[in-house]
Scaffold this motif. Structure first.
Motif, PDB file in Angstrom:
ATOM      1  N   ASN A   1     -16.742 -13.727  80.420  1.00  0.00           N
ATOM      2  CA  ASN A   1     -16.763 -14.646  79.278  1.00  0.00           C
ATOM      3  C   ASN A   1     -15.509 -14.460  78.444  1.00  0.00           C
ATOM      4  N   CYS A   2     -15.239 -15.471  77.617  1.00  0.00           N
ATOM      5  CA  CYS A   2     -14.174 -15.415  76.611  1.00  0.00           C
ATOM      6  C   CYS A   2     -12.786 -15.282  77.247  1.00  0.00           C
ATOM      7  N   GLY A   3     -11.799 -15.019  76.406  1.00  0.00           N
ATOM      8  CA  GLY A   3     -10.452 -14.704  76.885  1.00  0.00           C
ATOM      9  C   GLY A   3      -9.581 -15.882  77.205  1.00  0.00           C
TER      10      GLY A   3
ATOM     11  N   PRO B   1     -16.625 -19.558  79.640  1.00  0.00           N
ATOM     12  CA  PRO B   1     -15.200 -19.606  79.300  1.00  0.00           C
ATOM     13  C   PRO B   1     -14.961 -20.097  77.873  1.00  0.00           C
ATOM     14  N   ASN B   2     -13.759 -19.824  77.389  1.00  0.00           N
ATOM     15  CA  ASN B   2     -13.323 -20.390  76.108  1.00  0.00           C
ATOM     16  C   ASN B   2     -12.888 -21.847  76.317  1.00  0.00           C
ATOM     17  N   ALA B   3     -12.755 -22.563  75.198  1.00  0.00           N
ATOM     18  CA  ALA B   3     -12.244 -23.937  75.252  1.00  0.00           C
ATOM     19  C   ALA B   3     -10.722 -23.902  75.245  1.00  0.00           C
TER      20      ALA B   3
ATOM     21  N   CYS C   1     -17.699 -20.085  75.606  1.00  0.00           N
ATOM     22  CA  CYS C   1     -17.453 -19.051  74.595  1.00  0.00           C
ATOM     23  C   CYS C   1     -16.606 -19.676  73.483  1.00  0.00           C
ATOM     24  N   CYS C   2     -15.691 -18.931  72.904  1.00  0.00           N
ATOM     25  CA  CYS C   2     -14.978 -19.369  71.700  1.00  0.00           C
ATOM     26  C   CYS C   2     -14.431 -20.790  71.807  1.00  0.00           C
ATOM     27  N   GLY C   3     -14.665 -21.578  70.788  1.00  0.00           N
ATOM     28  CA  GLY C   3     -14.121 -22.924  70.705  1.00  0.00           C
ATOM     29  C   GLY C   3     -15.025 -23.980  71.327  1.00  0.00           C
TER      30      GLY C   3
HETATM   31 ZN   LIG Z   1     -15.255 -15.843  73.056  1.00  0.00          ZN
END
Ligand SMILES: [Zn+2]
Length: 289
Positions: A207-209, A234-236, A273-275
């Motif tokens: 996840n993330c990154g 995943p992040n955006a 994840c983020c975004g």
């Molecule tokens: Zn994240």
């Protein structure tokens, strides 16, 4: 395989949720504010985030407890409220889900590095055990160890989470090295999958990154290295900083266009994840249907 994981994955890929931090910011969380404390001070707004993901089609939602270990809470003078903050986080998500989604509780890293001697293994073990017990006691249905960069810390968290008897998801961030396929410490997807499987995680993931394009190959490599289901969030894309806040440019449709490739690569759980926001999750859901 844990019966709950078996049941969830038996009918095809499972849609999880998207980011919480950015959604809480959209509801007034300040830049320096610690999101998990909102479980006590703004439970309604935290519940709105959970509800938005359920409405968008998440079959699994997480909890606003990513940083609620006593080590990070200690920096907010709230270490002694760890159990309460975790329990409230689960209660908020369970209420929002209202039987329409499963509630998997989030456990993030402590932010301290074992290799630098900032923290001991015993301190990590105790912090994760306390958090896992509080989440399980409030009736979380599984525990998700996420955004881990250090395999040793992740393994300690898996051990603590497993002691509750709940299914355990363990995921790491692979966005370092020249091919952006290693953790910050240099661990490969194969090494992580093997070690986390041996540690007893029921689901292994990333996840993330980085943005979703880079996750397809990582998913394939995790898939090939373990017999456990794979979790992908995943992040955006990569953010740019605007007025001190991270701004993400990937659109929901661009994000969802990678979903078939992730399914092909063996992902059993897919979210963001983020975004990523509820409209990203709705797009993922449409893509799977
Ligand atoms: Zn994240």
């Amino acid at each position: 395989m844990h019966p709950l994981i078996q049941q969830l994955t038996s009918r095809g890929p499972v849609v999880t949720d998207g980011a919480w931090g950015t959604e809480l910011q959209a509801r007034g969380l300040g830049l320096g504010e610690f999101p998990d404390l909102w479980n006590l001070t703004h439970p309604d707004r935290v519940g709105e985030v959970a509800q938005a993901y359920v409405a968008a089609g998440s079959q699994v939602i997480l909890t606003n407890t990513f940083g609620a270990n006593r080590i990070r809470l200690g920096e907010q003078a709230a270490a002694d409220r760890a159990a309460e903050i975790n329990a409230r986080g689960v209660e908020i998500s369970l209420k929002a889900a209202n039987g329409r989604a499963r509630v998997f509780a989030s456990i993030g890293p402590t932010g301290k590095l074992l290799m630098n001697g900032d923290v001991t293994e015993d301190e990590l073990r105790a912090a994760f055990a306390e958090q896992a017990r509080a989440l399980a006691g409030a009736r979380a249905e599984a525990l998700v160890i996420e955004t881990m960069s250090d395999l040793e810390e992740a393994k300690l968290a898996v051990g603590a989470a497993r002691a509750t008897g709940l299914p355990v998801v363990a995921c790491m961030v692979f966005d370092s090295g020249k091919d952006k396929d290693r953790t910050m410490m240099g661990t490969t997807p194969e090494q992580a999958a093997q070690a986390l499987t041996e540690a007893g995680a029921d689901v292994i993931g990333a996840n993330c990154g980085q943005g979703i394009a880079g996750f397809v190959a990582i998913c394939q490599r995790l898939r090939a290295a373990t017999d456990r289901p794979i979790w992908i969030k995943p992040n955006a894309g990569l953010p740019t900083m605007v007025d001190g806040r991270a701004k993400y440019t990937t659109t929901p449709d661009e994000f969802a266009s990678y979903v078939p490739a992730l399914v092909e690569a063996g992902a059993s759980f897919i979210g963001g994840c983020c975004g990523t926001r509820p409209d990203f999750i709705a797009a993922v859901r449409r893509s799977l249907e």
